[in-house]
Enzyme design. Structure first.
Site, PDB file in Angstrom:
ATOM      1  N   ALA A   1       0.656  -1.256   0.137  1.00 31.81           N
ATOM      2  CA  ALA A   1       0.026   0.058  -0.115  1.00 31.81           C
ATOM      3  C   ALA A   1       0.861   1.274  -0.049  1.00 31.81           C
ATOM      4  O   ALA A   1       1.087   1.873  -1.097  1.00 31.81           O
ATOM      5  CB  ALA A   1      -1.013  -0.112   1.322  1.00 31.81           C
ATOM      6  N   ARG A   2       1.397   1.545   1.093  1.00 31.52           N
ATOM      7  CA  ARG A   2       2.339   2.836   1.395  1.00 31.52           C
ATOM      8  C   ARG A   2       3.210   2.587   2.411  1.00 31.52           C
ATOM      9  O   ARG A   2       2.795   2.044   3.570  1.00 31.52           O
ATOM     10  CB  ARG A   2       1.256   4.194   1.542  1.00 31.52           C
ATOM     11  CG  ARG A   2       0.585   4.829   0.346  1.00 31.52           C
ATOM     12  CD  ARG A   2       1.586   5.418  -0.763  1.00 31.52           C
ATOM     13  NE  ARG A   2       1.383   6.161  -1.814  1.00 31.52           N
ATOM     14  CZ  ARG A   2       0.947   5.365  -3.014  1.00 31.52           C
ATOM     15  NH1 ARG A   2       1.341   4.159  -3.097  1.00 31.52           N
ATOM     16  NH2 ARG A   2       0.488   6.043  -3.974  1.00 31.52           N
TER      17      ARG A   2
ATOM     18  N   GLU B   1      10.595   6.314   1.730  1.00 29.57           N
ATOM     19  CA  GLU B   1      11.212   5.791   0.562  1.00 29.57           C
ATOM     20  C   GLU B   1      11.644   6.947  -0.248  1.00 29.57           C
ATOM     21  O   GLU B   1      10.988   7.833  -0.590  1.00 29.57           O
ATOM     22  CB  GLU B   1      10.345   4.835  -0.188  1.00 29.57           C
ATOM     23  CG  GLU B   1       8.938   5.250  -0.662  1.00 29.57           C
ATOM     24  CD  GLU B   1       8.070   4.316  -1.272  1.00 29.57           C
ATOM     25  OE1 GLU B   1       7.823   3.325  -0.834  1.00 29.57           O
ATOM     26  OE2 GLU B   1       7.665   4.511  -2.513  1.00 29.57           O
TER      27      GLU B   1
ATOM     28  N   HIS C   1       8.901  -0.352  -4.424  1.00 30.54           N
ATOM     29  CA  HIS C   1       7.737   0.287  -5.202  1.00 30.54           C
ATOM     30  C   HIS C   1       7.336   0.091  -6.543  1.00 30.54           C
ATOM     31  O   HIS C   1       7.043   1.046  -7.387  1.00 30.54           O
ATOM     32  CB  HIS C   1       7.709   1.683  -4.734  1.00 30.54           C
ATOM     33  CG  HIS C   1       6.423   2.400  -4.574  1.00 30.54           C
ATOM     34  ND1 HIS C   1       5.981   3.298  -3.770  1.00 30.54           N
ATOM     35  CD2 HIS C   1       5.209   1.674  -4.926  1.00 30.54           C
ATOM     36  CE1 HIS C   1       4.774   3.780  -3.967  1.00 30.54           C
ATOM     37  NE2 HIS C   1       4.013   2.712  -4.958  1.00 30.54           N
ATOM     38  N   ILE C   2       7.312  -1.345  -6.746  1.00 27.80           N
ATOM     39  CA  ILE C   2       6.986  -1.693  -8.294  1.00 27.80           C
ATOM     40  C   ILE C   2       5.725  -2.493  -8.561  1.00 27.80           C
ATOM     41  O   ILE C   2       5.718  -3.008  -9.739  1.00 27.80           O
ATOM     42  CB  ILE C   2       8.181  -2.461  -8.826  1.00 27.80           C
ATOM     43  CG1 ILE C   2       8.386  -3.888  -8.003  1.00 27.80           C
ATOM     44  CG2 ILE C   2       9.630  -1.661  -9.122  1.00 27.80           C
ATOM     45  CD1 ILE C   2       9.511  -4.801  -8.512  1.00 27.80           C
TER      46      ILE C   2
END
Ligand code: DGY
Length: 336
Positions: free
Chosen positions: A238-239, A268, A286-287
């Protein structure tokens, strides 16, 4: 005269080119990360911008860029945009829902499986030349099939993950969400609504898919991790900031949970050194939405929003996925 816009990050050049039919385009093929002063400078005289998660648009930026009318995010998450500040200034915001749902769910499932079956840990061992013999407990992991899949956040992506678990792997699906799904959707997904403590307690594989907000900050911290089984895994697509990374690293180090799969991190692209130091975590940069077709669809949708929001194209004045549609009726004549 064509309105001027900024495409803040490097993206598919052929898709950027299409925007030139409508706009004077300032783009960023070298992909410099624009800090706040650079972003403000590049936004001078611009009516619109296509952002990604790396550009923050808030009151300070908006006040310094009074000609800005539309901010179109190439992401479904939009915690980089201060939507109320945009709304107050009559600036349209949009995101890119739906086009990335299945791709992101594929990745979430893959990350959960890699985590449960210790795939990257095993690969690193092999690459280091340490594989000299078979052993019954070498990289022994946890089953995914028929295990309990616990989904925290049952929006579009959460539901797509639940379907994969239920129909692909015969998993028992439980979920927790701010609001409960309609009974027919629960029945279609074969998913059972539970409260958060039950979700944590029963999870074999917890997958986090909630949007980031002040309320979801550190939704999973030391207290929550302590409620999970020592054999459980946690996957976050998610985040960053939803999971307390320091608390997670310590739970992993002390084997209070078995393993984690993380595609997102607090602060990040920096990754907390405590996470880098534990072996039982699969880390990716984050892909989750990164396939050619999906990233092209995301940019196309962001572009469609921008074209329409700035009063161009066949859908002038009707951007497909606005976040604050109430702004449309207040936009300057000539733009909508
Ligand atoms: C999203 O769409 O929110 C993704 O995290 C960006 O890649």
């Amino acid at each position: 005269m064509k309105p001027s816009i900024l495409v803040a990050r490097a993206v598919f050049p052929d898709l950027v080119e299409r925007l030139r039919a409508w706009f004077e385009v300032d783009d960023n093929p070298e992909d410099h990360i624009l800090d706040r002063p650079q972003l403000i400078q590049r936004l001078q005289g611009k009516a619109g911008v296509i952002t990604t998660g790396s550009e923050r648009i808030d009151a300070q930026v908006l006040d310094a860029c009074p000609e800005l009318r539309a901010v179109c995010n190439m992401a479904v998450g939009y915690n980089n945009l201060d939507v109320p500040a945009c709304t107050a200034r009559g600036v349209l915001c949009s995101n890119t829902p739906d086009v990335l749902t299945e791709t992101t769910a594929d990745f979430g499932f893959a990350l959960m499986m890699a985590t449960a079956r210790r795939i990257t840990e095993a690969e690193h061992f092999l690459r280091r030349g340490e594989w000299t013999r078979w052993a019954y407990d070498m990289f022994i992991g946890a089953d995914v099939h028929r295990a309990t899949l616990a989904v925290l956040g049952m929006g579009r992506i959460g539901q797509a993950i639940a379907r994969r678990g239920r129909f692909g792997f015969g998993m028992q699906v439980i979920y927790h969400n701010r609001s409960r799904l309609p009974a027919d959707t629960e029945a279609e997904l074969g998913a059972r609504y539970v409260d958060k403590p039950t979700l944590l307690r029963e999870a074999d594989h917890l997958v986090i898919v909630v949007p980031y907000s002040a309320e979801s900050h550190h939704l999973i911290g030391a207290q929550e991790l302590a409620q999970m089984k020592p054999t459980a895994t946690l996957t976050n697509i998610a985040r960053g900031g939803i999971v307390d990374d320091v608390a997670l690293a310590s739970a992993l180090r002390e084997r209070r949970i078995a393993a984690a799969g993380l595609d997102v991190f607090e602060g990040e692209p920096r990754v907390h050194p405590d996470l880098l130091a534990v072996p039982n975590v699969v880390l990716t940069p984050h892909i989750a939405s990164a396939t050619v077709a999906t990233r092209r669809a995301m940019f196309t949708l962001a572009s469609d929003n921008l074209v329409a929001a700035l009063g161009c194209g066949p859908d002038a004045g009707r951007p497909p996925t606005p976040l604050n549609p109430e702004v449309l009726s207040r936009m300057r004549p000539g733009l909508t």
